[in-house]
Motif scaffolding. Structure first.
Motif, PDB file in Angstrom:
ATOM      1  N   GLY A 133      -7.175   2.769 -10.184  1.00 28.58           N
ATOM      2  CA  GLY A 133      -7.618   2.624  -8.803  1.00 28.58           C
ATOM      3  C   GLY A 133      -6.509   2.633  -7.784  1.00 28.58           C
ATOM      4  O   GLY A 133      -6.697   2.149  -6.667  1.00 28.58           O
ATOM      5  N   THR A 134      -5.329   3.119  -8.139  1.00 35.11           N
ATOM      6  CA  THR A 134      -4.221   3.117  -7.189  1.00 35.11           C
ATOM      7  C   THR A 134      -4.536   3.992  -5.981  1.00 35.11           C
ATOM      8  O   THR A 134      -5.308   4.957  -6.074  1.00 35.11           O
ATOM      9  CB  THR A 134      -2.935   3.604  -7.856  1.00 35.11           C
ATOM     10  OG1 THR A 134      -3.168   4.893  -8.441  1.00 35.11           O
ATOM     11  CG2 THR A 134      -2.486   2.637  -8.930  1.00 35.11           C
ATOM     12  N   ILE A 135      -3.921   3.676  -4.863  1.00 31.59           N
ATOM     13  CA  ILE A 135      -4.166   4.402  -3.617  1.00 31.59           C
ATOM     14  C   ILE A 135      -3.581   5.805  -3.720  1.00 31.59           C
ATOM     15  O   ILE A 135      -2.376   5.974  -3.901  1.00 31.59           O
ATOM     16  CB  ILE A 135      -3.553   3.656  -2.417  1.00 31.59           C
ATOM     17  CG1 ILE A 135      -4.142   2.255  -2.305  1.00 31.59           C
ATOM     18  CG2 ILE A 135      -3.798   4.427  -1.123  1.00 31.59           C
ATOM     19  CD1 ILE A 135      -3.529   1.415  -1.214  1.00 31.59           C
ATOM     20  N   ASN A 173       1.357   1.466  -3.837  1.00 34.00           N
ATOM     21  CA  ASN A 173       0.083   2.181  -3.996  1.00 34.00           C
ATOM     22  C   ASN A 173      -1.053   1.286  -4.467  1.00 34.00           C
ATOM     23  O   ASN A 173      -1.940   1.720  -5.200  1.00 34.00           O
ATOM     24  CB  ASN A 173       0.238   3.355  -4.977  1.00 34.00           C
ATOM     25  CG  ASN A 173       1.183   4.408  -4.464  1.00 34.00           C
ATOM     26  OD1 ASN A 173       1.259   4.662  -3.256  1.00 34.00           O
ATOM     27  ND2 ASN A 173       1.915   5.043  -5.366  1.00 34.00           N
ATOM     28  N   ARG A 174      -1.053   0.031  -4.025  1.00 34.35           N
ATOM     29  CA  ARG A 174      -2.133  -0.868  -4.419  1.00 34.35           C
ATOM     30  C   ARG A 174      -2.268  -1.999  -3.410  1.00 34.35           C
ATOM     31  O   ARG A 174      -1.311  -2.328  -2.695  1.00 34.35           O
ATOM     32  CB  ARG A 174      -1.885  -1.437  -5.815  1.00 34.35           C
ATOM     33  CG  ARG A 174      -0.603  -2.230  -5.954  1.00 34.35           C
ATOM     34  CD  ARG A 174      -0.322  -2.615  -7.399  1.00 34.35           C
ATOM     35  NE  ARG A 174      -1.323  -3.515  -7.939  1.00 34.35           N
ATOM     36  CZ  ARG A 174      -1.359  -3.903  -9.213  1.00 34.35           C
ATOM     37  NH1 ARG A 174      -0.463  -3.442 -10.058  1.00 34.35           N
ATOM     38  NH2 ARG A 174      -2.293  -4.726  -9.637  1.00 34.35           N
ATOM     39  N   GLN A 206     -11.023   0.246  -1.043  1.00 39.84           N
ATOM     40  CA  GLN A 206      -9.934   0.329  -2.013  1.00 39.84           C
ATOM     41  C   GLN A 206      -9.838  -0.917  -2.887  1.00 39.84           C
ATOM     42  O   GLN A 206      -9.442  -0.844  -4.050  1.00 39.84           O
ATOM     43  CB  GLN A 206      -8.613   0.558  -1.274  1.00 39.84           C
ATOM     44  CG  GLN A 206      -7.392   0.654  -2.167  1.00 39.84           C
ATOM     45  CD  GLN A 206      -7.436   1.852  -3.089  1.00 39.84           C
ATOM     46  OE1 GLN A 206      -8.040   2.866  -2.776  1.00 39.84           O
ATOM     47  NE2 GLN A 206      -6.798   1.729  -4.252  1.00 39.84           N
ATOM     48  N   TRP A 207     -10.209  -2.078  -2.328  1.00 39.95           N
ATOM     49  CA  TRP A 207     -10.170  -3.321  -3.099  1.00 39.95           C
ATOM     50  C   TRP A 207     -11.002  -3.199  -4.386  1.00 39.95           C
ATOM     51  O   TRP A 207     -10.528  -3.527  -5.473  1.00 39.95           O
ATOM     52  CB  TRP A 207     -10.706  -4.471  -2.266  1.00 39.95           C
ATOM     53  CG  TRP A 207      -9.766  -5.029  -1.245  1.00 39.95           C
ATOM     54  CD1 TRP A 207      -9.843  -4.879   0.108  1.00 39.95           C
ATOM     55  CD2 TRP A 207      -8.612  -5.839  -1.479  1.00 39.95           C
ATOM     56  NE1 TRP A 207      -8.822  -5.546   0.723  1.00 39.95           N
ATOM     57  CE2 TRP A 207      -8.044  -6.143  -0.216  1.00 39.95           C
ATOM     58  CE3 TRP A 207      -8.001  -6.339  -2.622  1.00 39.95           C
ATOM     59  CZ2 TRP A 207      -6.903  -6.926  -0.076  1.00 39.95           C
ATOM     60  CZ3 TRP A 207      -6.864  -7.118  -2.485  1.00 39.95           C
ATOM     61  CH2 TRP A 207      -6.329  -7.402  -1.225  1.00 39.95           C
ATOM     62  N   ALA A 212       0.822  -1.210   0.000  1.00 39.39           N
ATOM     63  CA  ALA A 212       0.000   0.000   0.000  1.00 39.39           C
ATOM     64  C   ALA A 212       0.855   1.260   0.000  1.00 39.39           C
ATOM     65  O   ALA A 212       0.516   2.255  -0.660  1.00 39.39           O
ATOM     66  CB  ALA A 212      -0.936  -0.004   1.209  1.00 39.39           C
ATOM     67  N   LYS A 267     -12.077  -0.529  -5.914  1.00 36.30           N
ATOM     68  CA  LYS A 267     -11.559   0.495  -6.830  1.00 36.30           C
ATOM     69  C   LYS A 267     -10.470  -0.078  -7.727  1.00 36.30           C
ATOM     70  O   LYS A 267     -10.392   0.247  -8.914  1.00 36.30           O
ATOM     71  CB  LYS A 267     -11.013   1.672  -6.033  1.00 36.30           C
ATOM     72  CG  LYS A 267     -12.071   2.498  -5.307  1.00 36.30           C
ATOM     73  CD  LYS A 267     -11.424   3.650  -4.556  1.00 36.30           C
ATOM     74  CE  LYS A 267     -12.465   4.468  -3.805  1.00 36.30           C
ATOM     75  NZ  LYS A 267     -11.848   5.583  -3.038  1.00 36.30           N
ATOM     76  N   GLU A 268      -9.636  -0.923  -7.153  1.00 36.61           N
ATOM     77  CA  GLU A 268      -8.539  -1.495  -7.933  1.00 36.61           C
ATOM     78  C   GLU A 268      -9.005  -2.666  -8.803  1.00 36.61           C
ATOM     79  O   GLU A 268      -8.525  -2.833  -9.928  1.00 36.61           O
ATOM     80  CB  GLU A 268      -7.423  -1.969  -6.996  1.00 36.61           C
ATOM     81  CG  GLU A 268      -6.742  -0.850  -6.235  1.00 36.61           C
ATOM     82  CD  GLU A 268      -5.620  -1.361  -5.352  1.00 36.61           C
ATOM     83  OE1 GLU A 268      -5.037  -2.412  -5.679  1.00 36.61           O
ATOM     84  OE2 GLU A 268      -5.329  -0.714  -4.332  1.00 36.61           O
ATOM     85  N   ALA A 312      -6.531   5.333   3.417  1.00 43.96           N
ATOM     86  CA  ALA A 312      -6.524   3.906   3.070  1.00 43.96           C
ATOM     87  C   ALA A 312      -5.236   3.250   3.548  1.00 43.96           C
ATOM     88  O   ALA A 312      -5.244   2.127   4.075  1.00 43.96           O
ATOM     89  CB  ALA A 312      -6.684   3.725   1.564  1.00 43.96           C
TER      90      ALA A 312
END
Length: 411
Positions: free
Chosen positions: A293-295, A79-80, A245-246, A75, A248-249, A300
């Motif tokens: 969808g990266t953080i 960034n994921r 976030q899951w 994360a 989104k990615e 998050a």
């Protein structure tokens, strides 16, 4: 000789090792805490399979602490949260011929599991009589499987004929040959869908079994520590899978695309899967890029960090349990079995929120013939696949065939 006397005079207790083994197998100490540090990659893949809604039934198991720590690194550094796809393939825009290496877990698994779902999709109603003459097999049961068998048999007959002409032994039936191009049309997709199939249901059932096993020492011996650790682990597991976030990615793409795409492993692959967006489907180019969808915010990342700290506290708590530890090991064993099953399970496109309907299949035992047939039926699609399966220059006859389609089919 004198230095050996203390050793020779030492009293040996042959029963000591035996008592150590008996003690360890009666109440294994610190085993569960060690196992919590193993198998984090299995947990990550199980999560990638099922995340999407508020309830992600990835059972509490060995490996969760290891996963929680690596999730923090992923994360903050990457960034994921979604793991990289574990099956490589290419995504081809059939309108302009652009080829992209896939970076989406969803697309990778759809291509990996293709043979398990290829003939289970609903069949589209095809009203084009011209296409029904040769290549449309929508009314045949298992049309894709049967088409592959046909072209392999044709290729095998050619191989046997050439072998007879040369006086050689009959060759074995080849495992694959030519090219099979199944065509599917997208139906209305749905994001944030975990797929309510057998892997999902298995997760819920496993969680209930784990609670039942953990409650046994509480009911028989009044030892509630195992039930507490199990319940705490389940809560942390469910929270970890519910992070928005899951989703989104996992579905980082636009919808309602008119584009047509081809998914394939590349040159030498048996299949090139054509998917028509039909104005409703996912944009698979976006999805393959997997960078939408990266953080981009710290909240998050902070949630992932807090969860990692809580998992470490749970690890410390579990290491203090000294009685009835076989029940705790049974809980973890059930969990890792479920995680392993989910991580490797074959799933349909619909389980990933991408329902498809079967249109037809084009299969030839010569790759060039298959591409020409595709181009004839779907302008630009066959030409977009040509550079993948024929990297070298075409001969004069092949060049003439492609020129015969005219400028309207050029990319």
């Amino acid at each position: 000789m004198a230095p050996l006397l203390p050793v020779l005079r030492r009293a040996f207790d042959p029963s000591a090792p035996s008592s150590d083994f008996t003690s360890q197998f009666t109440n294994p100490s610190d085993v569960f805490s060690v196992l919590l540090l193993l198998g984090g990659d299995v947990v990550a893949r199980a999560l990638a399979q099922l995340v999407g809604s508020r309830i992600t039934p990835v059972a509490f198991s060995f490996g969760w602490v290891a996963y929680a720590v690596t999730a923090v690194l992923s994360a903050i550094g990457g960034n994921r949260l979604m793991p990289a796809p574990d099956y490589s393939c290419k995504v081809v825009n059939a309108q302009n011929g652009f080829v992209r290496d896939n970076d989406s877990w969803v697309i990778g698994r759809i291509v990996r599991d293709f043979e398990t779902w290829m003939d289970s999709q609903p069949q589209a109603q095809n009203t084009d009589a011209d296409g029904a003459v040769e290549v449309n097999r929508a009314t045949v049961r298992n049309p894709v499987e049967n088409s592959v068998k046909e072209i392999i048999d044709l290729s095998w007959e050619d191989m046997k004929r050439r072998a007879r002409e040369r006086g050689k032994l009959e060759p074995a039936r080849p495992p694959k040959t030519g090219l099979c191009v199944p065509v599917y049309r997208a139906r209305k997709p749905f994001k944030n869908h975990p797929g309510y199939d057998s892997p999902y249901i298995a997760g819920l059932v496993t969680c209930l079994l784990q609670l039942g096993v953990a409650a046994i020492p509480c009911g028989l011996y009044g030892n509630w520590s195992i039930l507490l650790v199990t319940a705490a682990g389940m809560i942390l597991a469910f929270i970890s899978g519910a992070i928005p976030q899951w989703a989104k990615e996992k579905w980082a793409c636009r919808e309602d695309t008119e584009k047509t795409f081809a998914l394939t492993r590349g040159n030498g692959s048996q299949y090139a899967i054509v998917i028509q967006g039909a104005g409703v489907g996912f944009d698979l180019e976006d999805l393959a890029a997997s960078d939408w969808g990266t953080i981009k915010s710290w909240p998050a990342r902070l949630v992932v960090l807090v969860l990692a700290v809580l998992w470490i506290f749970l690890l410390i708590a579990a290491s203090g349990i000294q009685q009835n530890t076989w029940f705790l090991l049974a809980v973890g064993g059930l969990g890792i079995l479920q995680n392993t099953y989910v991580a490797g399970a074959s799933r349909s496109p619909e389980a990933f929120g991408m329902p498809l309907e079967f249109v037809e299949v084009i299969a030839k035992h010569k790759v060039m013939d298959a591409l020409l047939a595709v181009e004839d039926r779907y302008p630009r699609v066959g030409r977009s696949l040509l550079p993948i399966f024929f990297a070298e220059e075409l001969n004069e006859e092949e060049t003439a065939k492609w020129k015969s389609y005219g400028n309207k089919n050029k990319i």
